[in-house]
Each structure stands twice: as C-alpha cells, then as structure tokens.
Design a protein around this motif. Structure first.
Motif, mmCIF file in Angstrom:
data_model
loop_
_atom_site.group_PDB
_atom_site.id
_atom_site.type_symbol
_atom_site.label_atom_id
_atom_site.label_comp_id
_atom_site.label_asym_id
_atom_site.label_seq_id
_atom_site.Cartn_x
_atom_site.Cartn_y
_atom_site.Cartn_z
ATOM 1 N N PRO A 149 -5.455 0.346 4.460
ATOM 2 C CA PRO A 149 -5.594 -0.321 5.763
ATOM 3 C C PRO A 149 -7.050 -0.219 6.221
ATOM 4 C CG PRO A 149 -4.570 1.840 6.051
ATOM 5 C CD PRO A 149 -4.788 1.667 4.566
ATOM 6 N N VAL A 150 -7.634 -1.370 6.557
ATOM 7 C CA VAL A 150 -9.040 -1.394 6.981
ATOM 8 C C VAL A 150 -9.112 -2.197 8.272
ATOM 9 C CG1 VAL A 150 -11.378 -2.133 6.402
ATOM 10 C CG2 VAL A 150 -9.884 -1.258 4.592
ATOM 11 N N GLU A 177 6.166 4.429 7.593
ATOM 12 C CA GLU A 177 5.736 3.169 6.988
ATOM 13 C C GLU A 177 6.954 2.372 6.514
ATOM 14 O OE1 GLU A 177 2.926 2.285 7.517
ATOM 15 O OE2 GLU A 177 1.699 4.093 7.684
ATOM 16 N N PRO A 178 7.602 1.675 7.431
ATOM 17 C CA PRO A 178 8.871 1.014 7.096
ATOM 18 C C PRO A 178 8.744 -0.103 6.058
ATOM 19 C CG PRO A 178 8.391 0.906 9.475
ATOM 20 C CD PRO A 178 7.217 1.511 8.831
ATOM 21 N N ALA A 179 7.543 -0.587 5.809
ATOM 22 C CA ALA A 179 7.416 -1.685 4.847
ATOM 23 C C ALA A 179 7.436 -1.200 3.397
ATOM 24 C CB ALA A 179 6.128 -2.474 5.106
ATOM 25 N N LEU A 180 7.417 0.117 3.207
ATOM 26 C CA LEU A 180 7.405 0.661 1.846
ATOM 27 C C LEU A 180 8.666 0.289 1.064
ATOM 28 C CD1 LEU A 180 6.103 4.330 2.225
ATOM 29 C CD2 LEU A 180 5.009 2.482 0.932
ATOM 30 N N ASN A 181 8.513 0.225 -0.231
ATOM 31 C CA ASN A 181 9.636 -0.045 -1.122
ATOM 32 C C ASN A 181 10.711 1.033 -0.943
ATOM 33 O OD1 ASN A 181 11.354 -0.409 -3.248
ATOM 34 N ND2 ASN A 181 9.769 -0.448 -4.830
ATOM 35 N N PRO A 182 11.924 0.641 -0.544
ATOM 36 C CA PRO A 182 12.976 1.650 -0.289
ATOM 37 C C PRO A 182 13.394 2.401 -1.557
ATOM 38 C CG PRO A 182 13.863 -0.601 -0.104
ATOM 39 C CD PRO A 182 12.368 -0.726 -0.248
ATOM 40 N N THR A 242 -6.670 7.859 7.983
ATOM 41 C CA THR A 242 -5.351 7.254 7.799
ATOM 42 C C THR A 242 -4.387 8.201 7.099
ATOM 43 O OG1 THR A 242 -5.991 6.423 5.647
ATOM 44 C CG2 THR A 242 -6.376 4.966 7.519
ATOM 45 N N GLY A 243 -4.930 9.150 6.335
ATOM 46 C CA GLY A 243 -4.086 9.914 5.433
ATOM 47 C C GLY A 243 -3.646 9.031 4.277
ATOM 48 N N GLY A 244 -3.171 9.641 3.211
ATOM 49 C CA GLY A 244 -2.758 8.849 2.057
ATOM 50 C C GLY A 244 -1.437 9.326 1.496
ATOM 51 N N TYR A 245 -0.631 8.350 1.033
ATOM 52 C CA TYR A 245 0.594 8.707 0.307
ATOM 53 C C TYR A 245 0.397 8.378 -1.163
ATOM 54 C CZ TYR A 245 3.242 8.676 4.753
ATOM 55 O OH TYR A 245 3.717 8.915 6.009
ATOM 56 N N PHE A 246 0.857 9.279 -2.013
ATOM 57 C CA PHE A 246 1.025 8.955 -3.427
ATOM 58 C C PHE A 246 2.528 8.848 -3.628
ATOM 59 C CE2 PHE A 246 -3.050 9.197 -5.687
ATOM 60 C CZ PHE A 246 -3.863 9.467 -4.587
ATOM 61 N N VAL A 247 2.991 7.650 -3.963
ATOM 62 C CA VAL A 247 4.437 7.427 -3.993
ATOM 63 C C VAL A 247 4.903 7.183 -5.415
ATOM 64 C CG1 VAL A 247 4.423 6.474 -1.654
ATOM 65 C CG2 VAL A 247 4.230 4.923 -3.599
ATOM 66 N N ALA A 248 6.057 7.739 -5.737
ATOM 67 C CA ALA A 248 6.646 7.536 -7.060
ATOM 68 C C ALA A 248 7.669 6.405 -6.963
ATOM 69 C CB ALA A 248 7.310 8.817 -7.538
ATOM 70 N N THR A 249 7.333 5.268 -7.521
ATOM 71 C CA THR A 249 8.277 4.152 -7.564
ATOM 72 C C THR A 249 9.107 4.302 -8.838
ATOM 73 O OG1 THR A 249 6.948 2.645 -8.898
ATOM 74 C CG2 THR A 249 6.453 2.707 -6.540
ATOM 75 N N PRO A 250 10.181 3.527 -8.960
ATOM 76 C CA PRO A 250 10.988 3.653 -10.183
ATOM 77 C C PRO A 250 10.184 3.343 -11.442
ATOM 78 C CG PRO A 250 12.178 2.429 -8.489
ATOM 79 C CD PRO A 250 10.790 2.630 -7.975
ATOM 80 N N THR A 275 0.695 -1.317 6.525
ATOM 81 C CA THR A 275 0.749 0.143 6.472
ATOM 82 C C THR A 275 -0.443 0.711 7.231
ATOM 83 O OG1 THR A 275 0.632 2.079 5.018
ATOM 84 C CG2 THR A 275 -0.463 0.095 4.231
ATOM 85 N N ASP A 276 -0.232 1.816 7.909
ATOM 86 C CA ASP A 276 -1.337 2.507 8.570
ATOM 87 C C ASP A 276 -1.853 3.656 7.713
ATOM 88 O OD1 ASP A 276 -1.524 0.979 10.891
ATOM 89 O OD2 ASP A 276 0.163 2.045 11.816
ATOM 90 N N THR A 277 -1.158 3.896 6.607
ATOM 91 C CA THR A 277 -1.522 4.994 5.718
ATOM 92 C C THR A 277 -1.971 4.368 4.401
ATOM 93 O OG1 THR A 277 0.329 6.198 6.695
ATOM 94 C CG2 THR A 277 -0.615 7.134 4.698
ATOM 95 N N VAL A 278 -2.977 4.949 3.770
ATOM 96 C CA VAL A 278 -3.330 4.497 2.428
ATOM 97 C C VAL A 278 -2.143 4.783 1.510
ATOM 98 C CG1 VAL A 278 -4.807 4.952 0.427
ATOM 99 C CG2 VAL A 278 -5.795 4.921 2.736
ATOM 100 N N VAL A 279 -1.745 3.817 0.696
ATOM 101 C CA VAL A 279 -0.623 4.054 -0.212
ATOM 102 C C VAL A 279 -1.063 3.839 -1.658
ATOM 103 C CG1 VAL A 279 1.723 3.406 -0.845
ATOM 104 C CG2 VAL A 279 1.052 3.379 1.561
ATOM 105 N N ASN A 280 -0.908 4.882 -2.471
ATOM 106 C CA ASN A 280 -1.241 4.856 -3.900
ATOM 107 C C ASN A 280 0.033 4.986 -4.724
ATOM 108 O OD1 ASN A 280 -4.384 5.656 -4.157
ATOM 109 N ND2 ASN A 280 -3.484 6.812 -2.470
ATOM 110 N N ARG A 281 0.063 4.357 -5.888
ATOM 111 C CA ARG A 281 1.143 4.673 -6.838
ATOM 112 C C ARG A 281 0.854 6.035 -7.453
ATOM 113 N NH1 ARG A 281 2.922 0.004 -9.602
ATOM 114 N NH2 ARG A 281 3.789 1.235 -11.293
#
Ligand SMILES: Cc1cc2nc3c(=O)[nH]c(=O)nc-3n(C[C@H](O)[C@H](O)[C@H](O)COP(=O)(O)OP(=O)(O)OC[C@H]3O[C@@H](n4cnc5c(N)ncnc54)[C@H](O)[C@@H]3O)c2cc1C
Ligand SMILES: Cc1cc2nc3c(=O)[nH]c(=O)nc-3n(C[C@H](O)[C@H](O)[C@H](O)COP(=O)(O)OP(=O)(O)OC[C@H]3O[C@@H](n4cnc5c(N)ncnc54)[C@H](O)[C@@H]3O)c2cc1C
Lengths: 440, 543
Positions: free
Chosen positions: B257-258, B128-133, B87-95, B239-245
């Motif tokens: 996603p499983v 991944e359009p459902a991500l927090n904008p 899936t690959g993974g994102y590490f995302v920086a939220t506010p 999401t089709d990608t693993v998403v981490n904070r």
C-alpha cells in the motif's frame, strides 16, 4: 414489469434523439440508462465533421463518407434533415443552436488555451466563431477562486500565433479576474455550483455588474469576452442576453472539464423533448440482460440492488455509446465485447489497439471499433447477415468512425438516432408498424 | 551553479544511493558535488516498488541481505520517519506455498535477526478482509512503505547544510584519465546544452543500472545485468498492510500500500539497455493471476497503470554463472563496492552497485569508508545517528496526515487542486516557491499531485494553470510553453501507463479523459508540429 413499444438503452445524444422521434410518432417509448452520457463530458456543441481538411460541415461529411466503413457513407445525406429537425426541439428547451452544414468551420478558443474546429454551436458559444477583425481584442475573464479556469494561462497560450494555425485570430488577448458575490471566501467552487448561483436573478444582477466592471477595466473597446461555461442552466438564455446587453464586448462561454454545463443544458433540453412527446426517461437503470426470441428482442432487464426490473418491448434502440459510454467493453484477454446482445464487434487485434504516442495524428486503431449495421441500422454479423429484426444501433457504438479525432460523433449520434427512429416507426407497404406489431 | 568548482569528490547519479553517498561524504568533511542527468529519483529509485524491507523476503536464500535490511529498516525509521509509513507486513501461506518453506520461515527469520511473529489467521482476516480466505498461516514482520523522493530531498538538504552541492539535469558525458588517475570530468547541462569541466580528487559512481556506461568512460568494465521489474498500480488500497507470499520470492507475490493506492509486483526479466524496455500484456496478465492468490478479487479491481524499473544487479566477473544468467533472482541483492584501484588500476574511482533502496544508507557508509581510507580522512560515519532535516522524531507518515494537518490549522474549505491526494493550492504554491524552474514531473514527485485514482485527469490541468499564472506574474517568457509541456507531458505519461493494461474500466476512463482533452479542450492544437520529445525510456507493449 412494464411495457413499451420501443425501449431505448442509453441517454446520450443518439438515444434521446431516437426517443423524441419515436414518441412523436405516437409509440410508447421508454429510455433506460445507467447514467449520464457524453453530453456531460463534452463541450455541448453539435460537431458534425470538424476535420482540418474540411471547409464546412457539409464538405467534411462528404470527405468522411468517402473513408472506408464510415457511417456517413449511409447516414451522410440525412445529417441536414436531422439537424433541422432537432433544432426547434432544443430551442423549446431553452438552448438555441446556431450554424448549419454550410457555416464555415472555424477555430474556437478553449479553456486550456487551445483551439478546436466547430461550426454548429449553442448561442452561448457562438460569438467565438465569427472571423476576428483587425485590431479586435479577446478578454479572458476568470472567476476568483474557481480552479477549473485559469485566465492568465489561457491568455498566454492564445496569444500565440501557432495555436490559431497561423490564421485569423484576435489581435490581443488579455486576462482579468472577477470576484463574484459570496463566492470569494468559498473554495472548491465547481462549475455546477456557480451555474446554480447564476440561475438566481438577484445574485446574477450583481454578478453581471461585477463582470462588467472587470471587463471595463481593460483598456480599449469592442472585441469579445470569454467566460467559463457556468452561465446558468435553466436561465441561461436570459443570462446570456443580459450579458450581451451590459458588456462592451461580445460574451461567449468556454467549455470546461466535466461536469459540462453546456452539455447538461443540451441533455436537459433533449430529455424535456422526450417527455413532452409522451416518452419516459429513467436514469440509474443499468441494463444487465436483453431477452430475445430468435431474431426479435422481447424485453430488457435491469438488475438493481434490491429488485430486477423488466420492460417488455416491441423494439430496441441500442445507443449505449462506445468504450467511454460502456457500450463496448474491453476484456483483459484482448477481446472487445458488446455486453448486452453479444453483437459482433468489429475491432483490430488487441496488440494493435493503441499506438505508442497518445497524440499520434494517425489516431488509435481502437477508435474505429464498434458494431457494423446495414443502412437501416440493424446490427449485422461479420458476414453481413442481419441478426435481429427489431433492433437498431445508434451513436458512438457504430463502427468505422473516429468520433473525437474527426469531430463527427455528434453528427453521427444525431443522425443515426433520428434514422433509427424512422426505421422503427415507418409503415412499410403491407405491414403493420413494427412496434405495434409486438404490443403484448 | 556554484562559482567554485573545487570539489573533493564527484558523485554520479541522483538516486537514493547517490544521495546517501553525498550526505555521508559531506558529513565527513569532504566537499562533494552530486550530479544527476535528470531530476533526483528519476532512475530506478523513482520506479521501484515502495517497500521498506523487513528482510523477510531474503531470509531463506540470502541471509546477509536479510540482516542488512532489518538493520537499516530500524535505522531509517529513526532518521527518516516522515518518509515511511509503518504499515507492517504479513507473510501469508496460501495453498500454493510449500509447507517446508512455511515451516522453516520463523527459524530462518530468527537466524537473520528479523522480527517475526505468527499471528492467528482470523486476526489477519479481520484486519485485511480482502485477503484470500484460503490462506493457512500468517506471520507478522516489520515491513513498511517508503517514499523515495522526500528521502532523497532530505539527504541532499543535509549535505547542502554541510557545504556540499547537488546539481540536477547535469549529465556526465566523459572523464579524462591520465594513467592511473581520473583527472577531470565533463558535464553537460541537459537543458541548455552548456558544458562544464570539473577536476575532483575522487569520483564515486552511483549510477545504478547505468554504472557500466560510467565506468566505460575510463575504459573500465563493470558488467551490469539490468533486471526489469514490472508493477501494477490499483486504484484503491485493498490492504493497509504489506502482504507477501510466504515462499521463495517470485513474480507477483507482494502487494504494497502506497499512499492512496496499492502496488502489486514484481517481475524479473533481463534487459540489454536500461533505457529501453517494454511491458507486455502477457506480463500484466501473469502478474494479476499470481496476485489473485493473495487477493482473489484483484481481477475485478480497477488498474490505474503499469510501470517498470530496472534493478542494478551486478555480480563480480568470476561468479557469473550460467544459472544466474537464466534467473536474475539468484544474484545477491547485497551490494558490492568496486574498488577500481585494486581491480582496474584507477586509483581515484569507486563504483557502488546492487543493493536495495532499503539499504541505501549502509551502501553509502561502506562506499564512503573506502573513499575516506583512500583520501586519508578519519572522520567516522554519523549518518545512522543523525536524524535527517525536515523530519520529526517518531512521526511516521500516515494516510490521513494532510487532512489532519489541515484540520489542525483550522480546517474548513481547503482550496483543493488534487482531490485524490489532498494537494491544496497553498501546498503547490509553496512547492513552486521552493523549486524555481521545476517541471510538472518534479511537481508530481514533490507533491504527489496526480498520483491518486484519477491519475491527473483533472488536477494536471489545474497545476498547469497555476504554473502558468505564476510564470505570468513574474513575467516569464515561456508561460504558455511550460503549461503546454505540463498538460501534454502528463497526458502522454498517463497514456503510456494505461497502454499495457488497456481493458475494462481503466480503458473506459482513459477514453473519457482523452475525449475531454481532445474533444472540448482541443489539446491537439497545443502540440507543436515536430517529433515528440524523445522520452527517456520506452515502456511499451510488445508488438
Ligand atoms: C468525454 C467525451 C468527449 C467527447 N467530445 C466530443 C466532441 O467534442 N465532438 C464530437 O463530435 N464527439 C465527441 N465525443 C463523442 C461522443 O461520444 C458523441 O459525440 C456522442 O455524444 C455520443 O452519443 P451516444 O448517445 O452515442 O453515446 P453516449 O453519450 O456515450 O451515451 C451512452 C449512454 O448509454 C448508457 N449505457 C451504456 N451501457 C448501458 C447499460 N448496460 N445499461 C444502461 N445504460 C447504458 C450510458 O449510461 C449513456 O447514457 C466525446 C465523447 C466523450 C466520451
Ligand atoms: C522493480 C523493482 C522493484 C524494487 N522494489 C524495491 C523495494 O520494494 N524496496 C527496496 O528497498 N528496493 C527495491 N528495489 C531496488 C531499488 O529500487 C534500487 O536498488 C535502488 O533504487 C537503486 O538506487 P540507485 O540510487 O543505486 O540507482 P538509481 O535510482 O537508478 O540512480 C542512478 C541514477 O544515475 C543517473 N545517471 C545515469 N547515468 C548518468 C550520467 N551519465 N550522468 C548523471 N547521472 C546519470 C540516473 O539518471 C539515475 O537517476 C526495486 C527495484 C526494482 C527494479
């Protein structure tokens, strides 16, 4: 925008019953529902009070009426009248119901190899109910390729004495499978597809022959044949009659997982009765808002994707069902809401909603949740004060019933729908009829 | 059961670790027996989050764990591709995530050899359009998701091919110690109750959170700190990608996603007994609140169920500090091989604890190195190089694979028993052929039937019907009983997962399904009037 004397929200047994009776009184009735109801999920009988302690529905009503807060406390005396009133309406729509409040409650075999208590059943299921004679056999006849009916597993289960609570039961249970014309190579057959084929007279003639051969291959004579509940929709009565004539054993249908063909027949007959009486039925209308002016509801509003649709009305029957129907909505924070009028919901605290075991015989406290009304089915607040003058609540939305566990949901829906209509259309001395009085 | 009970090594516990240890021992020529008290993968391995770690979650705090993760991540992709979805993974920086952590993240990854690339935020939103904008920065790492049951099966199959055995439903109930040696072990068959005594030369405990109980059988103390983690299953892959904070790992900060669903996790809470814990409504609410920082619409998506597992956390006695007791997250995820010879004077006993599913193979290698040294075996470890059986090099799992395989075989009507997970009748038949005597739960784990959005509402009944039909065909005595167990067990399990999340559409769905089964189908009549079978663990709403 349109106008009605009475709007009914919900197209289940409660809402449609109310609508037929209101329409027959001459008032303009408009049924609006977001979708199909429990009819399409349930077995299509009329369960009045199928509790283990009861000998007949009448006995069951009496026992339930004695439980604190059960709607039969004020509806119980009208169940017989409502039932006899609806019976000809259903027969006119092609579904005959057999049995009454004094028919002994019996165990009917089901398509997972269990049993359920019933007394009032459509003609297509009624043969299951008679007491089993000594030596009488039961043949479970499946359809090859149909994955919602497994005759071998059903037969193995029904051969066990304990499934019949140790009482009266068939002496032998045998499974057979039949290949129906044109269906064998097709996979993913569902009940509706097969029922559709049965409605075709030429196809069904061949199918009935095939069933007769399969059943005939079982040694012995007489007894009964259980078939999956797929025996046509429009032409059901004719199909049943043809099978009864052709088979060496009495046929009956076993209800299946949804979509329920017997339930669809029931719905179709109810809907036809509303229309015959001059009412309107619109499915696919999600009501989002009910407008009111103080104690009187004035309009209901549905918000579809492209337009909002408003129906001004003189009165409202709220028959939106319970948790399954969408009449009650559970919030994550543990509140239970009636979303349209914000009526007071009687419910246990969220931590007590569900017991640990899914099948705890005590029944989950949440099952009892719903709206409290007065004897005229007007919703009341926690202190018992009525809230709206021209609103009636009917069906599974009513508090105090365990409609599935106690098998009383159909009786409550039918009788409350019938009573709600009477209450709205009766002309009390010195008053104009309620619906007419608000005609814009 | 095999007639010769002469085993070199007994491995206790059929999770990922035990299966890996079994395989490694077998490949080094030691005749080994694995025993599991239930089915394979019913402990923590079957109740985990599903993440194939890139190591990104540990780079800042536990570089050793991060390094092990990325190394094993690369190995598993090679030897077990069919068990992995890339899936690959994102590490995302939220506010809500601190700048200093985000700014130092790439350097920390580099230091631990974890591949990490910052990508334009717009690219992530497009994928991944459902991500927090309001997400400010996104890093891409090689996370994936991994299917545990198939992985265990492959390891066991390889071990069997190398002359070893694995028995399920065999519980270790006691071990006999003679001075500094374990001389025998007693197993109880959990289905028949019969008891077997075996005399292995060596015992390896891979009992995870239950390791303390195994060690206690020979008066050895292994103090586990079982840490419960709760996860929520949503009815869709938002999401089709693993998403981490991108922050110091915490509750509710990762979505995996499983197959057809997506799982939000986790929490961390000490529990006394790994077999008894509960999931509370508050915990569920808190998870969703955190999850909304990744996917703002989460609160409106349908929850299918909640479940929990217990982490096998361990810390050597001297290092147990008050701080670690308070926050389980401060105990290293890196594993420990406990040599009970050196520690406790039991010369033929080793326990492996801690770790992650991602690192199970490495944990096994370290353990087996020690066992081999003690037994004088010099064969090297080959588990990192040999591809596992039933795996095709380079062919990772993807969501459409079953449909694609079906199409490749000519397509057409598929005789679907489970629409959500695309399980056909031939697939189920095949599984049942290969697993005689299996339970419906085994079927579920083996085929994923009932694990999709309908959660078995319709397919369970079909699976039970097929099980019944087959049993009848071979003249089995308990056809009806096995079908009953299938239906009742499944409905109970489904209910249990719904209970802590009872609200909204999932409650509505639960009400409909129980209406169908209790109303028209009369499911209660199948219940034998005795107390319900005591369930292995109690996952329960706090009352
Ligand atoms: C699966 C199932 C099986 C059952 N089996 C049995 C049984 O075997 N025996 C028994 O006695 N009882 C059974 N019941 C109980 C059953 O609910 C009652 O018997 C009875 O049929 C309920 O009828 P009702 O008209 O009150 O509600 P429902 O049949 O639930 O109808 C509710 C209607 O309201 C509509 N609605 C709700 N909200 C809105 C809105 N905002 N806008 C527009 N429309 C809305 C719905 O679309 C639906 O048409 C079962 C219930 C279910 C769900
Ligand atoms: C909430 C949570 C989320 C996680 N998420 C991830 C993740 O996303 N990625 C990742 O890599 N790791 C993750 N982990 C960690 C990972 O799941 C575990 O480290 C790993 O599964 C442990 O495997 P194991 O084989 O050591 O233990 P287990 O799988 O628990 O195996 C131990 C086995 O021993 C058996 N047993 C116990 N007593 C006996 C006895 N007396 N006789 C016979 N058998 C016995 C048990 O039944 C059990 O099957 C997570 C853990 C938790 C709790």
């Amino acid at each position: 925008m349109s106008t009605a004397d009475v709007v009914v929200i919900g197209a289940g047994l409660a809402g449609l019953t109310a609508a037929i009776r209101v329409a027959e009184s001459g008032a303009r009735v408009h049924v609006l529902a977001k979708g199909h109801a429990a009819t399409h999920w349930g077995p299509g009988g009329i369960d009045v009070a199928g509790i283990p302690a009861a000998s007949t529905p009448r006995d069951g009503i009496r026992r339930l009426a004695g439980e604190p807060g059960h709607p039969y406390a004020f509806l119980g005396d009208d169940v017989a009248a409502a039932l006899e009133w609806i019976r000809p309406h259903l027969a006119a729509g092609g579904v005959e119901y057999l049995g009454d409040l004094d028919t002994p409650l019996g165990l009917v075999p089901t398509s997972i190899g269990g049993t359920r208590r019933a007394a009032i059943l459509p003609a297509g299921q009624a043969a299951a109910l008679a007491p089993w004679a000594v030596g009488e056999r039961l043949i479970i006849c499946g359809i090859r390729g149909f994955k919602d009916f497994w005759p071998e597993a059903i037969a193995a289960s029904l051969a066990r004495e304990r499934i019949w609570e140790g009482g009266n039961r068939p002496t032998s249970v045998t499974a057979v499978s039949v290949v129906l014309p044109g269906l064998a190579p097709r996979h993913n057959l569902n009940a509706l597809t097969i029922a559709g084929r049965f409605d075709d007279p030429a196809w069904r003639a061949t199918a009935i022959e095939a069933i007769a051969r399969a059943v005939g291959s079982v040694p012995g004579s007489g007894g009964r044949v259980a078939l999956p509940a797929v025996l046509g929709i429009r032409e059901h009565a004719a199909i049943l009659a043809a099978l009864q004539k052709r088979l060496p054993a009495a046929p009956f249908e076993m209800p299946l997982v949804p979509p329920s063909v017997p339930g669809i027949r029931l719905y179709t007959a109810l809907r036809a009765a509303v229309i015959r009486a001059g009412g309107r039925v619109q499915i696919g209308e999600m009501i989002e808002r009910v407008e009111h002016d103080g104690r009187r509801v004035t309009a209901v509003v549905s918000a579809a994707a492209v337009r909002t649709y408003t129906v001004r009305t003189g009165a409202l029957v709220l028959a939106t069902g319970g948790i399954a129907g969408g009449g009650l909505v559970a919030e994550r924070d543990g509140r239970l809401l009636e979303p349209l009028l914000g009526l007071t919901v009687e419910a246990p605290p969220a931590d007590d909603w569900l017991l640990v075991d899914a099948f705890d015989p005590a029944g989950h406290p949440l099952e009892l949740a719903g709206i409290r009304t007065d004897a005229e089915l007007r919703p009341v607040a926690a202190d018992g004060a009525s809230l709206f003058d021209n609103v009636r609540v009917a069906g599974s939305l009513l508090a105090g019933q365990r409609y599935v566990r106690d098998r009383c949901g159909d009786g409550v829906a039918l009788t409350s729908g019938w009573r709600a209509a009477r209450s709205l259309t009766a002309v009390p001395a010195g008053h104009a009829a309620e619906p007419g009085s608000e005609r814009p | 059961m095999g007639d010769s009970h002469a085993y070199d090594v007994l491995v206790v516990g059929g999770g990922a670790t035990g299966a890996g240890v079994l395989r490694d021992l077998a490949r080094r020529g030691l005749r080994t027996l694995l025993i599991e008290r239930d089915d394979f993968g019913t402990g923590t391995t079957g109740r985990y989050h599903g993440l194939l770690h890139s190591g990104g979650r540990y780079v800042a705090k536990d570089a050793l764990a991060a390094r092990e993760c990325i190394a094993e991540n690369r190995i598993l992709r090679r030897i077990a591709p069919a068990s992995i979805e890339d899936t690959g993974g994102y590490f995302v920086a939220t506010p809500d995530d601190p700048d200093d952590y985000v700014d130092g993240f790439q350097a920390a990854c580099a230091a631990a050899d974890v591949d990490c690339e910052e990508i334009p935020v717009a690219d992530a939103f497009r994928a991944e359009p459902a991500l927090n904008p309001r997400i400010r920065r996104v890093f891409r790492l090689p996370d994936g998701s991994v299917e545990p049951w198939q992985l265990i099966e492959s390891n066991v199959a390889d071990a069997r091919a190398h002359g070893s055995d694995a028995w399920t439903y065999q519980r270790l109930v006691g071990m006999e110690r003679d001075g500094g040696r374990i001389v025998s072990a007693t197993l109880r068959d959990e289905r028949s109750g019969s008891v077997t005594r075996i005399t292995p030369r060596f015992v390896v405990s891979c009992a995870g959170a239950w390791s303390g109980q195994i060690a206690a059988m020979v008066d050895v103390t292994v103090t586990m700190h079982p840490g419960k983690g709760t996860m929520l299953i949503f009815n869709q892959r938002m999401t089709d990608t693993v998403v981490n904070r991108c922050h110091k790992s915490s509750d509710g900060d990762i979505m995996v996603p499983v197959h057809t669903v997506a799982i939000l996790g986790t929490t961390e809470q000490r529990v006394e007994d790994p077999d008894r814990y509960e999931i509370t409504r508050d915990e569920v609410a808190a998870l969703i609140r955190e999850g909304e920082k990744l996917f703002p619409d989460l609160g409106r998506m349908r929850l299918l169920r909640a479940y929990a597992g217990v982490r096998p956390l361990y810390q050597p006695p001297a290092e147990v500090t008050a701080a670690a007791m308070k926050d389980g997250r401060q105990i290293s995820r890196a594993h420990t091989v406990i040599d009970h010879d050196a520690m406790d004077g039991v010369e033929n006993f080793v326990t492996i604890v801690g770790g992650k599913l991602t690192t199970f193979r490495r944990m096994a290698e370290d353990t087996v190195d020690l066992v081999c040294a003690k037994l004088g075996v010099t064969e090297p470890c080959t588990t990192a190089d040999a591809i596992l059986p039933n795996q095709v090099p380079g062919k990772t799992y993807w969501l459409g694979h079953r449909l694609a395989e079906h199409e490749a075989e000519g397509g057409g009507d598929a005789d679907l028993l489970c629409e959500c997970e695309f399980v056909t009748r031939p697939m189920l038949d095949d599984f049942l052929d290969r697993h005689p005597g299996c339970s419906i739960d085994d079927v579920r784990r083996g085929t994923r039937i009932g694990m999709g959005p309908c959660q078995g509402g319709f397919c369970t009944f079909r699976a039970a019907g097929l099980v019944g039909e087959r049993a009848r065909r071979v003249g089995a005595a308990d056809v009806a009983e096995s079908a009953d167990r299938a239906i009742l067990g499944f409905l109970r399990e489904r209910f249990k997962g719904t209970r802590p999340i009872a609200a909204g559409r999932q409650l509505q769905e639960q009400w409909m399904i129980s209406g169908v089964y209790e109303g028209g189908l009369g499911v209660r009549s199948l219940i034998e009037h005795e107390t319900p079978e005591a369930s292995r663990e109690v996952v329960d709403v706090h009352r």
